[in-house]
Design a protein around this motif. Structure first.
Motif, PDB file in Angstrom:
ATOM      1  N   SER A 232       0.856  -1.187   0.000  1.00 59.77           N
ATOM      2  CA  SER A 232       0.000   0.000   0.000  1.00 59.77           C
ATOM      3  C   SER A 232       0.885   1.226   0.000  1.00 59.77           C
ATOM      4  O   SER A 232       1.690   1.421   0.913  1.00 59.77           O
ATOM      5  CB  SER A 232      -0.918   0.007   1.221  1.00 59.77           C
ATOM      6  OG  SER A 232      -1.544   1.270   1.360  1.00 59.77           O
ATOM      7  N   GLU A 410      -5.590  -5.015  11.664  1.00 59.32           N
ATOM      8  CA  GLU A 410      -5.254  -4.427  10.363  1.00 59.32           C
ATOM      9  C   GLU A 410      -6.510  -4.371   9.502  1.00 59.32           C
ATOM     10  O   GLU A 410      -6.755  -5.231   8.647  1.00 59.32           O
ATOM     11  CB  GLU A 410      -4.167  -5.259   9.672  1.00 59.32           C
ATOM     12  CG  GLU A 410      -2.769  -4.970  10.142  1.00 59.32           C
ATOM     13  CD  GLU A 410      -2.333  -3.556   9.791  1.00 59.32           C
ATOM     14  OE1 GLU A 410      -2.584  -3.113   8.663  1.00 59.32           O
ATOM     15  OE2 GLU A 410      -1.757  -2.888  10.665  1.00 59.32           O
ATOM     16  N   VAL A 412      -7.377  -2.437   7.084  1.00 60.21           N
ATOM     17  CA  VAL A 412      -7.157  -2.272   5.648  1.00 60.21           C
ATOM     18  C   VAL A 412      -6.901  -3.622   4.982  1.00 60.21           C
ATOM     19  O   VAL A 412      -7.359  -3.873   3.859  1.00 60.21           O
ATOM     20  CB  VAL A 412      -5.982  -1.309   5.399  1.00 60.21           C
ATOM     21  CG1 VAL A 412      -5.696  -1.179   3.907  1.00 60.21           C
ATOM     22  CG2 VAL A 412      -6.282   0.063   5.986  1.00 60.21           C
ATOM     23  N   ASP A 415     -10.230  -5.446   4.781  1.00 57.24           N
ATOM     24  CA  ASP A 415     -11.069  -4.726   3.828  1.00 57.24           C
ATOM     25  C   ASP A 415     -10.629  -5.036   2.399  1.00 57.24           C
ATOM     26  O   ASP A 415     -11.453  -5.299   1.520  1.00 57.24           O
ATOM     27  CB  ASP A 415     -10.979  -3.227   4.111  1.00 57.24           C
ATOM     28  CG  ASP A 415     -12.037  -2.435   3.364  1.00 57.24           C
ATOM     29  OD1 ASP A 415     -13.232  -2.745   3.515  1.00 57.24           O
ATOM     30  OD2 ASP A 415     -11.676  -1.487   2.633  1.00 57.24           O
ATOM     31  N   THR A 416      -9.304  -5.004   2.165  1.00 53.48           N
ATOM     32  CA  THR A 416      -8.777  -5.304   0.833  1.00 53.48           C
ATOM     33  C   THR A 416      -9.080  -6.746   0.439  1.00 53.48           C
ATOM     34  O   THR A 416      -9.431  -7.025  -0.716  1.00 53.48           O
ATOM     35  CB  THR A 416      -7.262  -5.056   0.803  1.00 53.48           C
ATOM     36  OG1 THR A 416      -6.995  -3.707   1.195  1.00 53.48           O
ATOM     37  CG2 THR A 416      -6.693  -5.292  -0.585  1.00 53.48           C
ATOM     38  N   GLN A 471      -6.330   3.802  -5.691  1.00 53.55           N
ATOM     39  CA  GLN A 471      -5.589   3.172  -4.603  1.00 53.55           C
ATOM     40  C   GLN A 471      -4.170   3.704  -4.428  1.00 53.55           C
ATOM     41  O   GLN A 471      -3.568   3.501  -3.393  1.00 53.55           O
ATOM     42  CB  GLN A 471      -5.513   1.652  -4.846  1.00 53.55           C
ATOM     43  CG  GLN A 471      -6.858   0.980  -4.870  1.00 53.55           C
ATOM     44  CD  GLN A 471      -7.555   1.080  -3.543  1.00 53.55           C
ATOM     45  OE1 GLN A 471      -6.947   0.947  -2.504  1.00 53.55           O
ATOM     46  NE2 GLN A 471      -8.844   1.336  -3.553  1.00 53.55           N
TER      47      GLN A 471
END
Length: 486
Positions: A232, A410, A412, A415-416, A471
């Motif tokens: 990321s 975590e 993110v 979610d990812t 992103q």
């Protein structure tokens, strides 16, 4: 809280105070400022036993009148309770649901396409799935809710409309690509927690940061070095490099809001912003869009792109771009300060403050080398990228460098994982339903794709353009603009 007790006998009434907490009553005599109400007539005050009266004034001070019966004959008491407590005004809670305009835009996209007549050569299921897929894409771009929630709603719509079965809709959660990205996020947590990422960046700056151009290159290549393990750019920029760049700019006399931004800060921020896109495209695990493109490639032309194959194809053009782009920006948008002697000094001070490498940093570095080595040579050893990542994470969990509680935190990563799996499932079934092949043939016929492109080129370009901006570039631009250097 206190009460007034009015005690009545056949000949008189006494008004006194009583504490509710102690439940004791005392009659106040005339010598102690009591109120003695003499009644010349018997029982002119008529009180109904056990009757409760209540009223309130505009200030919400409640007064309660209550008649009780005393244990003594012919005596009645009237308790007057006064409360000065007021009900506090509770502020309205902010709306925590979806943003209505983006949500309606996403739903409208799907509904409009749903009722468009199905073209010849396309099945009804394929067209309806395309409507849901595009509505989900619009939701991912506009973000009325977090990405995972939008993707989950898209899968729910596909199951609800019988476009996909439940097993088909959630089939991609068994795909290795989403898990590879989630595992890489856990690695990123280890980098930030141990401080190894900061140590690497400071080491580069201390060696090559004596000039403005050298400082820029040191930041660019240290960011590229961390890219394979941190998938990321927002995590790399926000967690490691943005605080570092800001402190270096301040040390060199380039501050926000005082007219000194062009001394160094503007050029340095712009350089990091532009090159982050390059480093994000050089490795399969450097950005969330890359595994998605690899998965779509596999679904469309059955061509597997491994971590090593991606790196071999992208390394040379990426390396050339990392060298050329900062130099071009140095010419087009130059900093007014050409030397930065304070930057290496600051970096060395930070390194001295950090001290020697800790045990956790050493474990993190060794684990990273092990994992990347398996990513590179895993083909010969018959170890795929996800297995290598699981092995590396197991080492970090066993040694306590990263805890499972931190992995669960975590958000993110999870979610990812959710929105990745959703998009992969829908894209895979669009291909199975024949929509991708129909679309590519139609596009080639009208000549809209150069060189008679194959489905891979169409999907790679569209996915890369869409996901790169949402992103990679957009979060980085927001992070930079928040500090007003750009």
């Amino acid at each position: 809280m206190a009460s007034l007790a009015l005690t009545c006998s056949p000949s008189s009434c006494n008004l006194g105070f009583r504490s509710l907490s102690s439940c004791r009553s005392r009659s106040i005599k005339p010598s102690s400022s009591s109120l003695n109400l003499q009644s010349t007539t018997r029982s002119k005050i008529s009180l109904n036993q056990n009757r409760l009266f209540s009223f309130s004034n505009p200030l919400r001070n409640d007064i309660v009148l209550k008649s009780t019966t005393s244990s003594l004959p012919n005596r009645r008491s009237l308790i007057v309770q006064a409360s000065s407590t007021s009900n506090p005004v509770v502020p309205a809670e902010p709306w925590q649901g979806a943003s209505m305009k983006p949500l309606l835009a996403s739903i409208a996209t799907g509904v409009i396409l749903w009722f468009v007549p199905v073209p010849a050569g396309v099945t009804k299921n394929a067209w309806q799935l395309l409507a849901i897929f595009l509505a989900t894409i619009v939701g991912i771009i506009t973000q009325p809710l977090p990405l995972g929630a939008v993707a989950l709603m898209g899968l729910g719509a596909a199951v609800l409309t019988k476009t996909l079965t439940f097993a088909a809709a959630f089939s991609a959660f068994g795909d290795p690509i989403p898990w590879l990205i989630a595992l890489a996020f856990f690695f990123a947590r280890g980098f930030i927690k141990t401080g190894l990422g900061n140590r690497i960046a400071y080491q580069f700056v201390s060696l090559f940061g004596s000039s403005s151009l050298g400082l820029g290159y040191s930041l660019v290549f240290s960011e590229a070095l961390l890219a394979p393990a941190i998938p990321s750019v927002s995590a790399r920029a926000g967690g490691i490099f943005l605080p570092l760049v800001k402190s270096l700019c301040v040390a060199c006399g380039s501050n926000v809001g005082d007219g000194t931004e062009r001394k160094l800060g503007s050029w340095l921020m712009l350089t990091c912003f532009q090159t982050s896109v390059i480093s994000s495209s050089m490795f399969l695990t450097a950005m969330a869009a890359n595994p998605l493109s690899a998965n779509l490639t596999m679904n469309t032309i059955q061509q597997n792109i491994s971590w090593t194959l991606w790196a071999k194809a992208a390394f040379v053009p990426g390396l050339v771009s990392l060298i050329v782009v900062p130099f071009l920006l140095y010419i087009i948008y130059p900093p007014t300060v050409k030397s930065s002697p304070d930057a290496p000094k600051l970096a060395k001070e930070k390194l001295a403050k950090m001290g020697p490498m800790t045990k956790n940093e050493t474990i993190m570095a060794v684990t990273l080398l092990l994992t990347v080595g398996l990513w590179i040579f895993g083909g010969a050893l018959k170890v795929d990228a996800v297995t290598a990542a699981i092995l590396g994470l197991s080492v970090l969990l066993t040694t306590g460098v990263v805890t499972w509680k931190e992995c669960l935190g975590e958000a993110v990563a999870w979610d990812t994982l959710t929105w990745f799996a959703a998009l992969i499932a829908m894209a895979g079934y669009l291909n199975k339903y024949g929509l991708i092949s129909w679309f590519s043939e139609t596009v080639v016929k009208v000549g809209l794709v150069f060189h008679g492109s194959c489905p891979l080129e169409f999907w790679f370009c569209s996915t890369f353009t869409l996901t790169t901006f949402s992103q990679v570039e957009l979060p980085t631009l927001v992070l930079c603009s928040q500090h007003s250097y750009l």
